[in-house]
Design an enzyme around this catalytic site. Structure first.
Site, PDB file in Angstrom:
ATOM      1  N   HIS A  72      11.329   0.144 -12.012  1.00 14.41           N
ATOM      2  CA  HIS A  72      11.389  -1.307 -11.774  1.00 14.41           C
ATOM      3  C   HIS A  72      10.222  -1.989 -12.474  1.00 14.41           C
ATOM      4  CE1 HIS A  72      14.311  -1.880  -8.167  1.00 14.41           C
ATOM      5  NE2 HIS A  72      14.726  -0.913  -8.975  1.00 14.41           N
ATOM      6  N   TYR A 200      11.018  -9.728  -1.584  1.00 11.66           N
ATOM      7  CA  TYR A 200      10.215  -9.924  -0.370  1.00 11.66           C
ATOM      8  C   TYR A 200      10.345 -11.398  -0.018  1.00 11.66           C
ATOM      9  CZ  TYR A 200       7.864  -5.397  -1.174  1.00 11.66           C
ATOM     10  OH  TYR A 200       7.570  -4.065  -1.350  1.00 11.66           O
ATOM     11  N   PRO A 292       4.238  -1.866   6.159  1.00 13.78           N
ATOM     12  CA  PRO A 292       5.028  -1.463   4.987  1.00 13.78           C
ATOM     13  C   PRO A 292       5.168  -2.555   3.928  1.00 13.78           C
ATOM     14  CG  PRO A 292       6.448  -1.879   6.866  1.00 13.78           C
ATOM     15  CD  PRO A 292       5.054  -1.984   7.379  1.00 13.78           C
ATOM     16  N   LYS A 296       2.636   0.797   0.504  1.00 10.52           N
ATOM     17  CA  LYS A 296       1.460   1.592   0.134  1.00 10.52           C
ATOM     18  C   LYS A 296       1.333   2.922   0.892  1.00 10.52           C
ATOM     19  CE  LYS A 296      -0.025  -0.873  -3.095  1.00 10.52           C
ATOM     20  NZ  LYS A 296       0.747  -0.402  -4.230  1.00 10.52           N
ATOM     21  N   TYR A 384       0.136  -4.128  -6.499  1.00 13.93           N
ATOM     22  CA  TYR A 384       1.424  -3.532  -6.164  1.00 13.93           C
ATOM     23  C   TYR A 384       1.690  -2.276  -6.988  1.00 13.93           C
ATOM     24  CZ  TYR A 384       6.209  -3.382  -4.455  1.00 13.93           C
ATOM     25  OH  TYR A 384       7.369  -2.978  -3.826  1.00 13.93           O
TER      26      TYR A 384
END
Ligand code: APR
Ligand code: PHB
Length: 389
Positions: A72, A200, A292, A296, A384
């Site tokens: 991704h 998200y 979550p 991580k 990220y």
């Protein structure tokens, strides 16, 4: 029984550490409380940092991940109908790989079996003895009989509820904890993902996440009060809630279907310091928990393993203790940065019950800034995709 490194816990941390040590010629025995089927039935996050991918390849378990994992280049953060693309590749030059933790664990068990490592399942009464001496040992019950494992070092990879952390005397350690007033209700469904990349979502109705395992398997979450139980959530109620949180064009086109798994997990930030007491080292969830929201958990377990594996190999094969002496401080420096990121993502995206109108405006302003500032997006992307080891 005797080995070089006794590993308590056969989750991803224990298996990966064992696999890397074995490949470097260090002997291990893994003691796991549950059955293998039970370990493999747990559904956890599925986003691997490039550093985790590299470590899994180094451990010799990269083949299926490289075939089946989904690279991704970015993800989306949304605020009601505002979609903000975080272009990891353009902003950092790196990407992440979507590959479920269950698959990682399956691959590690297969590799450990091929290596002939002793993995004892359904052990109970695990007690770590004399960790602050030069001759630690572990006692436990297996197949109804008492047993003893002598070793040079003990790796506590037994998760948040394990015995390893509690073996360190209370006056020799400190706990830092933040419990959030909500949980995530997760659903797995055999439907195509709502979007090519993860979303998200912040919304007036709370947080939601649209994730996936593959082109035909979706993973979704919505935030729920801690008092809710899975039985309170029919599939219909779940899909309606999810669709009310996602941007309307995504919600309007997504495919829904029967859930094949549904569970609620509370959100917590937790760190135990230090990660070492004598010859006992804490690794992964035994030492720290992240909410979550930044995916991580598994990635932090992997960086712990990276530091400890090198330290133990140097100590056992070269008599060089520098790495194990530095383990706790090096791992904690990275852990705290991931704690900060996960906390910040959680605060940016969730509605807190009873919050004032100011808090909601702060989230809106943070997300508007994220949509308008490449610097803000780069900061999110850098964290990220995973900070360097
Ligand atoms: N004795 C032996 N084994 C134990 C004991 C015990 N007393 N207590 C717990 N265990 C086992 C559990 O059954 C589990 O299989 O230790 C294992 C710990 O595995 P995880 O909880 O998965 O923790 P870890 O291997 O550190 O993996 C970290 O998993 O929880 C997620 O978000 C987390 O993705 C991250 C990853
Ligand atoms: C998941 O796919 O289960 C997942 C992905 C990203 C997260 C958490 C969970 O941040």
């Amino acid at each position: 029984m005797k080995t070089q490194v006794a590993i308590i816990g056969g989750g991803p941390s224990g298996l990966l550490l064992s696999q890397l040590l074995n490949r470097a010629g260090v002997a291990t025995v893994i003691l796991e409380r549950s059955s293998r089927d039970h370990v493999l039935s747990r559904i956890r996050a599925g986003v691997l940092e490039a550093g985790t991918v590299a470590l899994l390849r180094e451990a010799g378990v990269g083949a299926r991940m490289d075939r089946e994992g989904l690279p991704h280049d970015g993800c989306f953060v949304s605020d009601d109908d505002l979609m903000i693309r975080i272009d990891f590749k353009a902003l950092t030059g790196s990407t992440v790989t979507v590959y479920g933790q269950t698959e990682v664990t399956t691959d590690l068990y297969a590799a450990q079996d091929a290596m002939g490592t002793t993995i004892l399942h359904e052990v109970s009464d695990v007690v770590i003895h004399d960790a602050d001496s030069n001759a630690p040992f572990v006692t436990f019950t297996h197949d109804g009989a008492p047993a003893r494992l002598d070793c040079a070092y003990v790796a506590g990879c037994d998760g948040f509820h394990g015995v390893s952390r509690k073996t360190i005397p209370a006056d020799k350690r400190q706990e830092f904890e933040k419990v959030y007033p909500f949980g995530w209700l997760g659903v797995l469904s055999r439907t195509p993902p709502a979007n090519d990349e993860l979303i998200y979502a912040n919304s007036a109705n709370g947080f939601a996440l649209a994730s996936m395992r593959n082109a035909a398997l979706s993973r979704y979450y919505v935030q729920v009060p801690l008092t809710d139980r899975v039985e309170d959530w029919s599939d219909e109620r779940f899909w309606a809630k999810l669709q009310s949180c996602l941007p309307s064009d995504v919600a309007g086109t997504m495919v829904t279907g029967p859930s094949i798994e549904k569970s609620i997990a509370p959100l917590r930030s937790f760190v135990n310091e230090p990660l070492r007491w004598g010859r006992l080292f804490l690794v992964g969830d035994a030492a720290h928990i992240v909410p979550p929201t930044g995916a991580k958990g598994l990635n932090l377990a992997a960086s712990d393993v990276f530091y400890l594996y090198h330290g133990l190999v140097d100590a056992l094969t070269k008599g060089d203790a520098t790495g194990i002496d530095a383990y706790s401080a090096r791992a904690l420096a990275r852990i705290w940065k991931a704690m900060r990121f996960s906390w910040q993502m959680t605060m940016m995206l969730h509605r807190f019950d009873g919050e004032d109108a100011y808090a909601a405006q702060m989230r809106k302003a943070t997300l508007l800034h994220l949509s308008q500032s490449e610097t803000a997006r780069r900061d999110l992307a850098e964290n990220y995709i995973g900070l360097p080891y």
